[in-house]
Design a protein around this motif. Sequence first.
Motif, PDB file in Angstrom:
ATOM      1  N   ARG A  99       0.599  -1.129  -0.382  1.00 52.10           N
ATOM      2  CA  ARG A  99      -0.013  -0.184   0.225  1.00 52.10           C
ATOM      3  C   ARG A  99       0.930   1.069  -0.001  1.00 52.10           C
ATOM      4  NH1 ARG A  99      -4.508   0.898   4.112  1.00 52.10           N
ATOM      5  NH2 ARG A  99      -5.736  -0.920   3.338  1.00 52.10           N
ATOM      6  N   ALA A 100       0.938   1.909  -0.912  1.00 53.39           N
ATOM      7  CA  ALA A 100       2.020   3.184  -1.145  1.00 53.39           C
ATOM      8  C   ALA A 100       1.234   4.278  -0.538  1.00 53.39           C
ATOM      9  CB  ALA A 100       1.725   3.276  -3.193  1.00 53.39           C
ATOM     10  N   ALA A 101      -0.255   4.242  -0.546  1.00 56.13           N
ATOM     11  CA  ALA A 101      -1.289   5.370  -0.442  1.00 56.13           C
ATOM     12  C   ALA A 101      -2.674   5.396   0.144  1.00 56.13           C
ATOM     13  CB  ALA A 101      -0.800   6.545  -1.383  1.00 56.13           C
ATOM     14  N   TRP A 102      -3.350   5.995   0.807  1.00 51.66           N
ATOM     15  CA  TRP A 102      -4.364   5.597   0.907  1.00 51.66           C
ATOM     16  C   TRP A 102      -5.183   7.239   1.497  1.00 51.66           C
ATOM     17  CZ3 TRP A 102      -0.616   3.118   4.448  1.00 51.66           C
ATOM     18  CH2 TRP A 102      -0.367   4.005   5.556  1.00 51.66           C
ATOM     19  N   GLY A 103      -6.026   7.769   1.353  1.00 49.52           N
ATOM     20  CA  GLY A 103      -7.417   8.356   1.889  1.00 49.52           C
ATOM     21  C   GLY A 103      -8.509   8.001   2.284  1.00 49.52           C
ATOM     22  N   VAL A 104      -9.333   9.683   2.745  1.00 45.18           N
ATOM     23  CA  VAL A 104     -10.874   9.443   3.025  1.00 45.18           C
ATOM     24  C   VAL A 104     -11.528   9.706   1.873  1.00 45.18           C
ATOM     25  CG1 VAL A 104     -12.137  10.645   4.701  1.00 45.18           C
ATOM     26  CG2 VAL A 104      -9.820  10.186   5.447  1.00 45.18           C
ATOM     27  N   VAL A 105     -12.536   9.495   1.909  1.00 40.23           N
ATOM     28  CA  VAL A 105     -13.222   9.659   0.627  1.00 40.23           C
ATOM     29  C   VAL A 105     -14.891   9.732   1.331  1.00 40.23           C
ATOM     30  CG1 VAL A 105     -12.059   7.878  -0.956  1.00 40.23           C
ATOM     31  CG2 VAL A 105     -14.105   7.254   0.623  1.00 40.23           C
ATOM     32  N   SER A 106     -15.662  10.561   0.555  1.00 43.16           N
ATOM     33  CA  SER A 106     -17.013  10.969   1.083  1.00 43.16           C
ATOM     34  C   SER A 106     -18.463  10.112   1.819  1.00 43.16           C
ATOM     35  CB  SER A 106     -17.316  12.222   0.859  1.00 43.16           C
ATOM     36  OG  SER A 106     -17.854  11.714  -1.080  1.00 43.16           O
ATOM     37  N   ARG A 107     -18.084   8.979   0.276  1.00 39.82           N
ATOM     38  CA  ARG A 107     -18.852   7.622   0.170  1.00 39.82           C
ATOM     39  C   ARG A 107     -18.282   6.661  -0.067  1.00 39.82           C
ATOM     40  NH1 ARG A 107     -18.221   9.818  -4.683  1.00 39.82           N
ATOM     41  NH2 ARG A 107     -18.666   8.039  -6.021  1.00 39.82           N
ATOM     42  N   PRO A 108     -19.152   5.664   0.397  1.00 45.60           N
ATOM     43  CA  PRO A 108     -18.984   3.915  -0.018  1.00 45.60           C
ATOM     44  C   PRO A 108     -17.897   3.467  -1.608  1.00 45.60           C
ATOM     45  CG  PRO A 108     -20.485   4.014   1.557  1.00 45.60           C
ATOM     46  CD  PRO A 108     -20.205   5.457   1.323  1.00 45.60           C
TER      47      PRO A 108
END
Length: 92
Positions: free
Chosen positions: A79-88
Amino acid sequence: MLIPPNVQAGLFRALAKIPGARVSAGVKDPLGRTAIGVSVTYAEKTSSGWQGKQEIFFDPESYAYLGQIRDDGDIVSARAAWGVVSRPGGRP
């Protein structure tokens, strides 16, 4: 759902008590980052057909999954990066 860091740390302590499992701090993950490594060596083939050493890596501060390798050096995932999203199902 986020698991509190003290609970996550407890999970690593529990993993260290499993026969054949080893928890090591200060190892490098598949992308060269400092990590906590949890390794298990399967002397005999598992039900899925795997045999040998497998190591899973976690971030030493957040305990986030970073990746895993097999004893042959193949990177199973990283896993090189991850983030937060506003919906599934959304992508960062």
